[in-house]
Design an enzyme around this catalytic site. Structure first.
Site, PDB file in Angstrom:
ATOM      1  N   GLY A 102      40.878  18.552  73.157  1.00  9.25           N
ATOM      2  CA  GLY A 102      42.288  18.175  73.171  1.00  9.25           C
ATOM      3  C   GLY A 102      43.084  18.867  72.076  1.00  9.25           C
ATOM      4  CG  ASP A 103      42.271  18.192  67.994  1.00 14.12           C
ATOM      5  OD1 ASP A 103      43.243  17.429  68.193  1.00 14.12           O
ATOM      6  OD2 ASP A 103      41.243  17.842  67.392  1.00 14.12           O
ATOM      7  CB  ALA A 104      41.116  23.721  71.693  1.00 15.67           C
ATOM      8  CB  ALA A 107      46.088  24.482  68.860  1.00 17.99           C
TER       9      ALA A 107
END
Length: 153
Positions: A102-104, A107
């Site tokens: 989810g962070d990737a 971003a």
């Protein structure tokens, strides 16, 4: 973080773009509401999200985009003009660890959006980056670099 909610009005007044990742929000818990309604871009996992939460954010908040991620089912971008779905993509290698996907995703979406890309391009980059992050244990080595991302588009 609770202390960050108090910065939202000052950031709004300064005219900066605010994004938030409410990864585990259910759409009802009031703790997340200031963030959901005060950010320009809202990222949230669909795992626990109540039906209609994305529409509520768009109706009651300032967000122009609400992105609901659904793991292997892809993601949905909600705007006032409707919903755009993007299927998950083949990560290109076995799935090792989904932590950090989810962070990737966020971003890559934000990087594309801040560079002026349209919604379709933002979603395309995000699903590729999210899938790629699943092919290695969570950490710096799990994130896709620009050259690899460009090659996979």
């Amino acid at each position: 973080m609770d202390w960050a909610r108090h910065l939202i009005p000052a950031l709004r007044a300064a005219g900066v773009t605010i994004s938030t990742d409410l990864h585990d929000w259910d759409g009802d818990n009031p703790h997340h509401l200031d963030f959901a309604l005060g950010a320009d871009l809202v990222f949230v996992s669909g795992v626990q999200l109540a039906d209609g939460a994305a529409s509520r954010i768009l109706a009651e908040g300032v967000a122009s985009r609400v992105v609901v991620t659904n793991g292997g089912e892809g993601a949905d971008l909600h705007t006032r003009d409707g919903v755009t779905h993007r299927d998950a993509v083949d990560p290109g290698a076995p799935v090792v660890d989904t932590n950090g996907a989810g962070d990737a995703f966020a971003a890559a979406f934000l990087s594309a959006w801040l560079s002026g890309a349209g919604d379709d391009a933002c979603l395309d980059r995000a699903v590729i980056a999210g899938a790629f992050a699943c092919t290695a244990p969570v950490g710096a080595g799990a994130f896709i670099d620009r050259a690899t991302l460009a090659a996979r588009i």
